[in-house]
Design a protein around this motif. Structure first.
Motif, PDB file in Angstrom:
ATOM      1  N   SER A 177      46.666  68.247  27.299  1.00  0.00           N
ATOM      2  CA  SER A 177      45.739  67.146  27.047  1.00  0.00           C
ATOM      3  C   SER A 177      44.815  66.944  28.241  1.00  0.00           C
ATOM      4  O   SER A 177      45.261  66.982  29.390  1.00  0.00           O
ATOM      5  N   PRO A 178      43.536  66.705  27.997  1.00  0.00           N
ATOM      6  CA  PRO A 178      42.603  66.471  29.099  1.00  0.00           C
ATOM      7  C   PRO A 178      42.914  65.155  29.797  1.00  0.00           C
ATOM      8  O   PRO A 178      43.785  64.391  29.341  1.00  0.00           O
ATOM      9  N   PRO A 179      42.258  64.863  30.902  1.00  0.00           N
ATOM     10  CA  PRO A 179      42.484  63.577  31.575  1.00  0.00           C
ATOM     11  C   PRO A 179      42.362  62.406  30.608  1.00  0.00           C
ATOM     12  O   PRO A 179      41.440  62.358  29.797  1.00  0.00           O
ATOM     13  N   LEU A 180      43.318  61.497  30.686  1.00  0.00           N
ATOM     14  CA  LEU A 180      43.321  60.344  29.781  1.00  0.00           C
ATOM     15  C   LEU A 180      42.315  59.304  30.266  1.00  0.00           C
ATOM     16  O   LEU A 180      42.385  58.856  31.405  1.00  0.00           O
ATOM     17  N   ALA A 181      41.420  58.946  29.404  1.00  0.00           N
ATOM     18  CA  ALA A 181      40.369  57.992  29.774  1.00  0.00           C
ATOM     19  C   ALA A 181      40.920  56.574  29.703  1.00  0.00           C
ATOM     20  O   ALA A 181      40.607  55.809  28.782  1.00  0.00           O
ATOM     21  N   SER A 189      46.104  46.657  27.626  1.00  0.00           N
ATOM     22  CA  SER A 189      46.982  46.213  26.550  1.00  0.00           C
ATOM     23  C   SER A 189      47.833  47.369  26.042  1.00  0.00           C
ATOM     24  O   SER A 189      47.449  48.550  26.131  1.00  0.00           O
ATOM     25  N   ALA A 190      48.987  47.026  25.491  1.00  0.00           N
ATOM     26  CA  ALA A 190      49.873  48.042  24.927  1.00  0.00           C
ATOM     27  C   ALA A 190      49.179  48.792  23.797  1.00  0.00           C
ATOM     28  O   ALA A 190      49.367  50.012  23.648  1.00  0.00           O
ATOM     29  N   GLU A 191      48.396  48.091  23.011  1.00  0.00           N
ATOM     30  CA  GLU A 191      47.718  48.720  21.879  1.00  0.00           C
ATOM     31  C   GLU A 191      46.786  49.829  22.342  1.00  0.00           C
ATOM     32  O   GLU A 191      46.767  50.926  21.768  1.00  0.00           O
ATOM     33  N   ARG A 192      46.035  49.577  23.412  1.00  0.00           N
ATOM     34  CA  ARG A 192      45.084  50.576  23.878  1.00  0.00           C
ATOM     35  C   ARG A 192      45.798  51.777  24.487  1.00  0.00           C
ATOM     36  O   ARG A 192      45.419  52.931  24.250  1.00  0.00           O
ATOM     37  N   VAL A 193      46.856  51.520  25.264  1.00  0.00           N
ATOM     38  CA  VAL A 193      47.590  52.618  25.891  1.00  0.00           C
ATOM     39  C   VAL A 193      48.231  53.495  24.830  1.00  0.00           C
ATOM     40  O   VAL A 193      48.152  54.732  24.873  1.00  0.00           O
ATOM     41  N   ARG A 194      48.856  52.875  23.838  1.00  0.00           N
ATOM     42  CA  ARG A 194      49.535  53.650  22.794  1.00  0.00           C
ATOM     43  C   ARG A 194      48.541  54.377  21.900  1.00  0.00           C
ATOM     44  O   ARG A 194      48.822  55.499  21.444  1.00  0.00           O
ATOM     45  N   GLU A 195      47.405  53.782  21.654  1.00  0.00           N
ATOM     46  CA  GLU A 195      46.388  54.452  20.855  1.00  0.00           C
ATOM     47  C   GLU A 195      45.935  55.743  21.541  1.00  0.00           C
ATOM     48  O   GLU A 195      45.785  56.783  20.888  1.00  0.00           O
ATOM     49  N   ARG A 196      45.759  55.679  22.855  1.00  0.00           N
ATOM     50  CA  ARG A 196      45.322  56.865  23.572  1.00  0.00           C
ATOM     51  C   ARG A 196      46.429  57.939  23.578  1.00  0.00           C
ATOM     52  O   ARG A 196      46.133  59.141  23.466  1.00  0.00           O
ATOM     53  N   ALA A 197      47.690  57.518  23.698  1.00  0.00           N
ATOM     54  CA  ALA A 197      48.791  58.483  23.655  1.00  0.00           C
ATOM     55  C   ALA A 197      48.844  59.186  22.302  1.00  0.00           C
ATOM     56  O   ALA A 197      49.039  60.409  22.227  1.00  0.00           O
ATOM     57  N   ILE A 198      48.654  58.437  21.230  1.00  0.00           N
ATOM     58  CA  ILE A 198      48.667  59.014  19.887  1.00  0.00           C
ATOM     59  C   ILE A 198      47.539  60.023  19.724  1.00  0.00           C
ATOM     60  O   ILE A 198      47.711  61.091  19.120  1.00  0.00           O
ATOM     61  N   GLN A 199      46.385  59.711  20.269  1.00  0.00           N
ATOM     62  CA  GLN A 199      45.239  60.619  20.175  1.00  0.00           C
ATOM     63  C   GLN A 199      45.536  61.968  20.818  1.00  0.00           C
ATOM     64  O   GLN A 199      44.934  62.983  20.450  1.00  0.00           O
ATOM     65  N   HIS A 200      46.470  61.981  21.764  1.00  0.00           N
ATOM     66  CA  HIS A 200      46.812  63.222  22.458  1.00  0.00           C
ATOM     67  C   HIS A 200      48.183  63.744  22.026  1.00  0.00           C
ATOM     68  O   HIS A 200      48.852  64.456  22.784  1.00  0.00           O
TER      69      HIS A 200
END
Length: 354
Positions: free
Chosen positions: A268-272, A293-304
């Motif tokens: 996965s590329p650098p996480l924005a 927020s937890a929502e934003r962190v988890r959304e980014r993890a799911i994307q990768h």
């Protein structure tokens, strides 16, 4: 090493708690109490159940009671030239094997040697009915049907009281050497992934934001050849560096802000995401210190292709582990019902509701 079998006393305590529907908080040394949701229930001390049950150095197999201290176990293995291949973090001098297994923790060697779960051959446990159950054995090919012994790894004590664990161990390497080189995050991720597919004796790879750290282990000849191929400078105290990473004692972890652990595809590329990041496991584990927020962190993890866990700090009464999808949640609930029908073991520690 001290040895004591208190399994009968533990069975009696569980049976009485089940009869009263009294929740139990399974307790070891307390070194990992910060993990998971806020614990509750009457404390049941497991540290008195300790000692080696069987050790066959030539077979590379050991069976140990769950209250045994990790430090004592590792010293015993080292005396025979062996090690726990998954390089477990301690988070305290009195850390126990049972707590480590319950939390499913593995260290920097995990992507290259395997996770704790991969080395578990069998377990003995007490279920929520007060029954003593044995799953698996002491050989690699012992599983027919469901591998319930490995199911206990990472269950956070919600399925039963671990009494003992049988594990595969491996020989200590002849030498270890850590190489360090400056690069940026994208270069580090690309190189870690490229090297993961090579025959080099790589046993750890991490990036601290400025430098890439690569650990080699094996024979002197093999490590020297790999060092020549890779280049970079030798880190004088490489063992200390990886110890600090494993135990979250590296300066990166030295603050009180929420610490997230993201498991993503290694390439996965650098996480924005805003905040500080530390990359371990060859790119597959991204540590993140952030107030997002937890929502934003988890959304980014799911994307990768992964998930995110609020590892330390932050709000511990909410869902600190990545929320489960409907079918997976029902499967977890069914397992909880099968092993702990009255819900007495560490209620709410893993997820709210079980």
């Amino acid at each position: 090493m001290p040895s004591s079998d208190i399994s009968q006393a533990l069975i009696q305590a569980v049976t009485e708690a089940a009869d009263r529907r009294q929740p139990l908080q399974l307790c070891g040394s307390g070194s990992k109490d910060f993990l998971g949701r806020t614990p509750s229930g009457t404390s049941l001390d497991l540290t008195g159940h300790r000692g080696v049950i069987n050790y066959e150095p030539r077979e590379l197999v050991i069976t140990v009671r769950a209250g045994t201290r990790l430090a004592e176990l590792e010293a015993l293995l080292a005396a025979e030239g062996h090690m726990l291949p998954f390089e477990p973090p301690h988070f305290g001098p009195a850390a126990t094997l049972g707590g480590t297994a319950a939390c499913g923790l593995s260290g920097p060697r995990r992507p290259y040697a395997g996770a704790l779960r991969d080395f578990v051959l069998g377990v003995t446990l007490i279920n929520g009915r007060g029954e003593r159950l044995r799953f698996g054995g002491e050989v690699m090919k012992n599983v027919a049907g469901y591998d319930l012994s490995r199911l206990m790894v990472g269950a956070m004590g919600t399925l039963g009281v671990l009494l003992d664990v049988s594990m595969k161990v491996l020989p200590l390497p002849e030498v270890e050497r850590t190489l360090v080189q400056e690069c940026d995050e994208l270069q580090a991720i690309e190189r870690m992934n490229r090297l993961a597919g090579s025959p080099l004796p790589l046993t750890a790879a991490a990036f601290d934001g400025l430098k890439l750290f690569l650990r080699l282990a094996g024979s002197e000849q093999g490590v020297a050849a790999a060092q020549t191929q890779l280049g970079g400078e030798v880190l004088p105290d490489g063992e200390r560096f990886w110890h600090r990473v494993r135990e979250l004692e590296h300066p990166f972890f030295g603050n009180d802000r929420p610490l997230w652990r993201l498991s993503v595809a290694p390439g996965s590329p650098p996480l924005a995401l805003p905040g500080k990041q530390f990359i371990d496991w060859g790119g597959a584990q991204r540590w993140l210190v952030t107030d997002q927020s937890a929502e934003r962190v988890r959304e980014r993890a799911i994307q990768h292709g992964g998930h995110a866990q609020l590892f330390r700090g932050g709000e511990r009464t909410g869902e600190v582990n990545h929320p489960l999808a409907g079918p997976l949640l029902r499967l977890h609930q069914q397992l909880k019902q099968a092993f702990d029908p009255k819900g007495i073991f560490n209620p709410g520690r893993l997820y709210a509701g079980f």
